[in-house]
Design a protein around this motif. Structure first.
Motif, PDB file in Angstrom:
ATOM      1  N   GLN A   7       5.312  11.313  18.887  1.00 25.09           N
ATOM      2  CA  GLN A   7       4.598  10.647  17.803  1.00 25.09           C
ATOM      3  C   GLN A   7       3.108  10.666  18.103  1.00 25.09           C
ATOM      4  OE1 GLN A   7       7.348  10.278  15.471  1.00 25.09           O
ATOM      5  NE2 GLN A   7       6.084   8.574  14.884  1.00 25.09           N
ATOM      6  N   LYS A   8       2.306  10.823  17.067  1.00 20.63           N
ATOM      7  CA  LYS A   8       0.865  10.615  17.168  1.00 20.63           C
ATOM      8  C   LYS A   8       0.628   9.232  16.590  1.00 20.63           C
ATOM      9  CE  LYS A   8      -3.211  13.478  16.563  1.00 20.63           C
ATOM     10  NZ  LYS A   8      -3.760  14.667  15.889  1.00 20.63           N
ATOM     11  N   GLU A   9      -0.030   8.344  17.361  1.00 16.61           N
ATOM     12  CA  GLU A   9      -0.104   6.937  16.988  1.00 16.61           C
ATOM     13  C   GLU A   9      -1.482   6.343  17.248  1.00 16.61           C
ATOM     14  OE1 GLU A   9       4.451   5.738  18.358  1.00 16.61           O
ATOM     15  OE2 GLU A   9       2.752   4.908  19.458  1.00 16.61           O
ATOM     16  N   PHE A  10      -1.764   5.253  16.506  1.00 12.24           N
ATOM     17  CA  PHE A  10      -2.868   4.355  16.827  1.00 12.24           C
ATOM     18  C   PHE A  10      -2.461   2.956  16.412  1.00 12.24           C
ATOM     19  CE2 PHE A  10      -3.933   5.382  12.445  1.00 12.24           C
ATOM     20  CZ  PHE A  10      -4.493   4.220  11.933  1.00 12.24           C
ATOM     21  N   SER A  11      -3.167   1.956  16.955  1.00 16.30           N
ATOM     22  CA  SER A  11      -2.802   0.564  16.707  1.00 16.30           C
ATOM     23  C   SER A  11      -4.038  -0.292  16.457  1.00 16.30           C
ATOM     24  CB  SER A  11      -2.053  -0.022  17.909  1.00 16.30           C
ATOM     25  OG  SER A  11      -0.871   0.689  18.165  1.00 16.30           O
ATOM     26  N   THR A  71       3.348   7.312   8.706  1.00 17.08           N
ATOM     27  CA  THR A  71       2.435   7.946   7.777  1.00 17.08           C
ATOM     28  C   THR A  71       2.652   9.451   7.793  1.00 17.08           C
ATOM     29  OG1 THR A  71       0.091   8.263   7.217  1.00 17.08           O
ATOM     30  CG2 THR A  71       0.616   8.015   9.543  1.00 17.08           C
ATOM     31  N   ASP A  72       2.193  10.122   6.742  1.00 20.70           N
ATOM     32  CA  ASP A  72       2.310  11.580   6.712  1.00 20.70           C
ATOM     33  C   ASP A  72       0.956  12.257   6.922  1.00 20.70           C
ATOM     34  OD1 ASP A  72       1.114  11.072   4.286  1.00 20.70           O
ATOM     35  OD2 ASP A  72       2.704  11.948   3.077  1.00 20.70           O
ATOM     36  N   PHE A  99       0.502   2.613  13.652  1.00 25.13           N
ATOM     37  CA  PHE A  99       0.681   3.659  12.651  1.00 25.13           C
ATOM     38  C   PHE A  99       1.077   4.916  13.406  1.00 25.13           C
ATOM     39  CE2 PHE A  99      -2.300   0.610  11.053  1.00 25.13           C
ATOM     40  CZ  PHE A  99      -1.923   0.441   9.721  1.00 25.13           C
ATOM     41  N   GLY A 100       2.106   5.617  12.912  1.00 21.82           N
ATOM     42  CA  GLY A 100       2.580   6.797  13.620  1.00 21.82           C
ATOM     43  C   GLY A 100       3.063   7.899  12.708  1.00 21.82           C
ATOM     44  N   LYS A 122       0.873  -1.174   0.000  1.00 16.69           N
ATOM     45  CA  LYS A 122       0.000   0.000   0.000  1.00 16.69           C
ATOM     46  C   LYS A 122       0.908   1.221   0.000  1.00 16.69           C
ATOM     47  CE  LYS A 122      -3.759   2.350   2.335  1.00 16.69           C
ATOM     48  NZ  LYS A 122      -4.774   2.278   3.392  1.00 16.69           N
ATOM     49  N   ASP A 123       0.607   2.152  -0.896  1.00 16.75           N
ATOM     50  CA  ASP A 123       1.433   3.341  -1.040  1.00 16.75           C
ATOM     51  C   ASP A 123       2.893   2.905  -1.200  1.00 16.75           C
ATOM     52  OD1 ASP A 123      -0.922   4.881  -0.826  1.00 16.75           O
ATOM     53  OD2 ASP A 123      -0.737   4.977   1.348  1.00 16.75           O
ATOM     54  N   GLY A 124       3.785   3.315  -0.324  1.00 17.02           N
ATOM     55  CA  GLY A 124       5.193   2.975  -0.487  1.00 17.02           C
ATOM     56  C   GLY A 124       5.683   1.840   0.388  1.00 17.02           C
TER      57      GLY A 124
END
Length: 118
Positions: A99-103, A69-70, A114-115, A43-45
């Motif tokens: 970091q801003k994150e979720f899992s 992620t951006d 994802f961060g 997915k994406d890169g």
């Protein structure tokens, strides 16, 4: 010298893993060969590879991958809209390490975090 990394995570059922990543997370199958006991998705890169481990006990699986992620806010909200189950302790939040994150967990209990740096 190093250019990329492609984590390899265990899976019990190739069909279930493929369906989760493609239908829920928006990944696509890579390559034009269906390898027995092996799956490559992108997915994406990024790419994530999976190897078959039929006797995997999900409660004893500690497979993890950290995906940068951006646009963490948009990604998180798109997953909520698509009814992707977020880890009970993994809601989107700002961490002390900047970091801003979720899992979330995949069908085999592999943890995907994802961060984004903030």
């Amino acid at each position: 010298m190093l250019t990329t990394i492609n984590p390899k995570l265990p899976m019990r059922d190739k069909t279930a893993t493929r369906a989760f990543y493609i239908n829920k997370l928006g990944f696509r199958a890579l390559g034009n060969t269906d390898y027995d006991g092996y799956l490559m998705l992108g997915k994406d890169g990024i790419e994530i590879h999976f190897f078959e481990f039929k006797n995997l006990d999900p409660s004893e699986n500690y497979g993890q991958v950290y995906i940068r992620t951006d646009n963490i806010d948009e990604l998180y909200h798109s997953m909520l809209l698509d009814e992707v189950e977020i880890h009970p302790n993994g809601a989107l939040q700002l961490k002390a390490w900047g970091q801003k994150e979720f899992s979330l967990l995949d069908p085999d209990n592999n943890l995907l975090t994802f961060g984004q740096s903030v």
